[in-house]
Design an enzyme around this catalytic site. Sequence first.
Site, short mmCIF file in Angstrom:
data_model
loop_
_atom_site.label_atom_id
_atom_site.label_comp_id
_atom_site.label_asym_id
_atom_site.label_seq_id
_atom_site.Cartn_x
_atom_site.Cartn_y
_atom_site.Cartn_z
N SER A 64 0.82 -1.21 0.00
CA SER A 64 0.00 0.00 0.00
C SER A 64 0.85 1.26 0.00
CB SER A 64 -0.91 0.01 1.23
OG SER A 64 -0.13 0.02 2.42
N HIS A 87 -3.07 -2.96 -5.03
CA HIS A 87 -3.36 -2.69 -3.61
C HIS A 87 -4.85 -2.84 -3.37
CE1 HIS A 87 -4.03 0.44 -0.24
NE2 HIS A 87 -3.88 -0.77 0.28
N GLU A 99 -6.24 -0.26 -6.15
CA GLU A 99 -5.25 0.60 -6.81
C GLU A 99 -4.31 -0.26 -7.64
OE1 GLU A 99 -4.35 4.40 -4.05
OE2 GLU A 99 -3.58 2.53 -3.23
N ASN A 138 -2.87 5.75 0.61
CA ASN A 138 -2.12 6.01 1.84
C ASN A 138 -1.64 7.45 1.95
OD1 ASN A 138 -2.52 3.59 3.01
ND2 ASN A 138 -0.48 2.78 2.68
#
Length: 218
Positions: A64, A87, A99, A138
């Site tokens: 991530s 991700h 992602e 993130n």
Amino acid sequence: MRRSASWKARTPVAQAAAWVIAAASYAYAPVIEAIIEKADVKRSLYRRIAPSVAGHAAISSNTSTICRADLVVEMPAALADRFLITHFFNPPRTMRLLEVVAAPDRGKVTSDAVIDFADRALGKTVVRCRDRPGFIANRLGCFWMQVAMLLAVEQGLTVEEADAVMGNRFGIPRTGVFGLADMQGDGAQRRIGRHLAEQFGEFLEGVGLEAVQVWVHL
């Protein structure tokens, strides 16, 4: 798939390698790495499984935070061309977002196939990301989660009260913000925060927000 008698004695990397090698023996099986967020450990795993990954199979990391470029260091070119970041948002059973970071040059065919599979077979909403630390989720998610936890403590809220407020109404799992951090487990927020702080240290100092310190110290 049967576990060997020595399974419990293996290291986490050896365990993961054994499972991935077995999965890669099936035609067209995608290989998704989802181990601890440490680049050197991940690269060690890739070296172990590389000889067993089918020449047409995609391989990806569920990281991530760590850039794709950092994970393909010393990876054979033929494998690197088929290496992606995938991700899956946690918990993947209920979170639809995924992602994807693809190879910059010759990885379009592989990434398109993986995205199509994720869309049609897994029902995921796929977001293509640039290869930057923390990608999209993130860079935003860990910051707001940690700031939310910090503010909850400062305002005297209990964990239960904070999670009751920050839940489904805000589009996050019903676990709430503390529950989600706990589900990620094993100091994930701490490692992610430190990694992002290392990557964006100068920027964070310029922002001047005391709350940013929670990235490192939580």
